[in-house]
Design a protein around this motif. Structure first.
Motif, PDB file in Angstrom:
ATOM      1  N   PRO A 134      12.152  -4.314   5.521  1.00 29.97           N
ATOM      2  CA  PRO A 134      11.533  -3.280   6.353  1.00 29.97           C
ATOM      3  C   PRO A 134      11.905  -3.432   7.824  1.00 29.97           C
ATOM      4  CG  PRO A 134       9.930  -4.986   5.878  1.00 29.97           C
ATOM      5  CD  PRO A 134      11.170  -5.345   5.107  1.00 29.97           C
ATOM      6  N   VAL A 135      13.172  -3.196   8.114  1.00 29.12           N
ATOM      7  CA  VAL A 135      13.723  -3.324   9.463  1.00 29.12           C
ATOM      8  C   VAL A 135      14.435  -2.009   9.781  1.00 29.12           C
ATOM      9  CG1 VAL A 135      15.320  -4.600  10.940  1.00 29.12           C
ATOM     10  CG2 VAL A 135      14.017  -5.809   9.163  1.00 29.12           C
ATOM     11  N   GLU A 136      14.051  -1.385  10.859  1.00 33.58           N
ATOM     12  CA  GLU A 136      14.539  -0.037  11.127  1.00 33.58           C
ATOM     13  C   GLU A 136      16.059   0.040  11.267  1.00 33.58           C
ATOM     14  OE1 GLU A 136      12.260   2.347  13.915  1.00 33.58           O
ATOM     15  OE2 GLU A 136      10.491   1.107  13.545  1.00 33.58           O
ATOM     16  N   TYR A 172       6.481  -1.351   7.083  1.00 35.04           N
ATOM     17  CA  TYR A 172       6.858  -0.576   5.904  1.00 35.04           C
ATOM     18  C   TYR A 172       6.582   0.914   6.128  1.00 35.04           C
ATOM     19  CZ  TYR A 172       7.376  -4.998   3.501  1.00 35.04           C
ATOM     20  OH  TYR A 172       7.814  -6.251   3.135  1.00 35.04           O
ATOM     21  N   ALA A 173       5.437   1.215   6.726  1.00 33.38           N
ATOM     22  CA  ALA A 173       5.106   2.614   7.002  1.00 33.38           C
ATOM     23  C   ALA A 173       6.101   3.213   7.985  1.00 33.38           C
ATOM     24  CB  ALA A 173       3.684   2.711   7.548  1.00 33.38           C
ATOM     25  N   ALA A 179      13.106   6.520   7.089  1.00 32.91           N
ATOM     26  CA  ALA A 179      13.968   6.814   5.941  1.00 32.91           C
ATOM     27  C   ALA A 179      13.848   8.279   5.535  1.00 32.91           C
ATOM     28  CB  ALA A 179      13.604   5.907   4.772  1.00 32.91           C
ATOM     29  N   HIS A 180      12.632   8.780   5.528  1.00 29.08           N
ATOM     30  CA  HIS A 180      12.417  10.180   5.165  1.00 29.08           C
ATOM     31  C   HIS A 180      13.099  11.106   6.163  1.00 29.08           C
ATOM     32  CE1 HIS A 180      10.412  13.602   3.332  1.00 29.08           C
ATOM     33  NE2 HIS A 180       9.971  13.974   4.520  1.00 29.08           N
ATOM     34  N   PHE A 200      -1.015  -0.100  -0.535  1.00 26.62           N
ATOM     35  CA  PHE A 200       0.386   0.214  -0.215  1.00 26.62           C
ATOM     36  C   PHE A 200       0.646   1.701  -0.416  1.00 26.62           C
ATOM     37  CE2 PHE A 200       4.966   0.386  -1.000  1.00 26.62           C
ATOM     38  CZ  PHE A 200       5.448  -0.387   0.044  1.00 26.62           C
ATOM     39  N   LYS A 201       0.244   2.210  -1.542  1.00 21.40           N
ATOM     40  CA  LYS A 201       0.446   3.628  -1.848  1.00 21.40           C
ATOM     41  C   LYS A 201      -0.228   4.524  -0.812  1.00 21.40           C
ATOM     42  CE  LYS A 201       0.437   7.699  -3.924  1.00 21.40           C
ATOM     43  NZ  LYS A 201       1.592   8.602  -3.836  1.00 21.40           N
ATOM     44  N   GLN A 202      -1.429   4.156  -0.408  1.00 21.18           N
ATOM     45  CA  GLN A 202      -2.192   4.983   0.532  1.00 21.18           C
ATOM     46  C   GLN A 202      -1.567   5.024   1.922  1.00 21.18           C
ATOM     47  OE1 GLN A 202      -6.005   3.059   0.226  1.00 21.18           O
ATOM     48  NE2 GLN A 202      -6.703   4.381  -1.444  1.00 21.18           N
TER      49      GLN A 202
END
Length: 237
Positions: A134-136, A172-173, A179-180, A200-202
């Motif tokens: 999770p690294v931009e 991660y968020a 990514a999106h 995590f899902k939320q």
């Protein structure tokens, strides 16, 4: 709803410990789909210590949901994937002696290497995903490889969550949002469990799929495979 792909490597580990065909990985693949899982994941390694290359061929005809094959794209692995044409291939930079996956790709250093492999897989009609931390900067690099999706390596989140550090979700968020924006689909996996999957899902936007194996199989020892899959599906709504 985020899709659940069940990694059945640990079923093969148990089978291999005794020899023979019990438990039978083909039957388990049928069962997890019957119980509601939307995919089956396998991760063959060169020493075939759990899933064997032959298993990958045997499973091809019985996985009627999504078939995800993970692994380091060494020639033997890539030849198999191009022949089988699973729904998705997830490229993971495993060391030969790694017990389990322990790092994502350096998508900057390995950009050209990944571009070549991803191009071959996509030309064969296989959706591609690459395992990333999770690294931009790694997310931006992933977008330049031509991959369809990324799989966020979630060990750091799982460790932080277990210690009560819910801020472990933050990178991660942020990476999921980036990514999106870059047009990448978002998968996730590694050390996700019934204890941490709902949070995590939320908190992860645009999450398409999670791949869960070790924790799910361990939980199933106590609760049963059908019950555990139902619990995951409820938490992933």
């Amino acid at each position: 709803m985020t899709k659940l792909s069940v990694n059945i490597n640990k079923i093969a580990t148990l089978r291999n410990a005794r020899g023979g065909s019990v438990p039978n990985v083909v039957q388990v693949a049928k069962d997890v789909q019957r119980f509601g899982a939307q995919g089956v994941t396998i991760h063959p390694r060169p020493d075939e210590r759990h899933i064997r290359y032959q298993d990958a061929y045997d499973l091809k005809s019985v996985v009627t949901t999504e078939y995800n094959i993970e692994g380091n794209p060494i020639p033997k692995f890539l030849d198999m994937v191009l022949e089988l044409k699973p729904t998705q291939v997830t490229l993971v930079p495993d060391a030969v002696d790694a017990i389990t996956s322990n790092a994502g790709w350096d998508t900057i250093q390995h950009k050209e290497y990944l571009q070549g492999i991803i191009s071959r897989c996509k030309n064969a009609g296989i959706r591609t995903s690459i395992f990333v931390d999770p690294v931009e900067t790694m997310i931006r690099g992933a977008a330049e490889t031509g991959t369809d999706r990324i799989e966020l390596y979630t060990e750091a989140y799982a460790e932080g969550f277990q210690k009560g550090n819910k801020k472990a979700i933050t990178p991660y968020a942020k990476c999921a949002e980036l990514a999106h924006e870059l047009g990448l689909g978002i998968n996730a996996g590694h050390d996700l469990s019934l204890a941490n999957i709902q949070y995590f899902k939320q908190n992860i936007p645009h999450l398409l799929e999670v791949s869960i194996g070790h924790a799910l199989i361990c939980e199933a020892i106590y609760e049963g495979l059908e019950n555990v899959i139902a619990e995951y599906l409820e938490k992933l709504k």
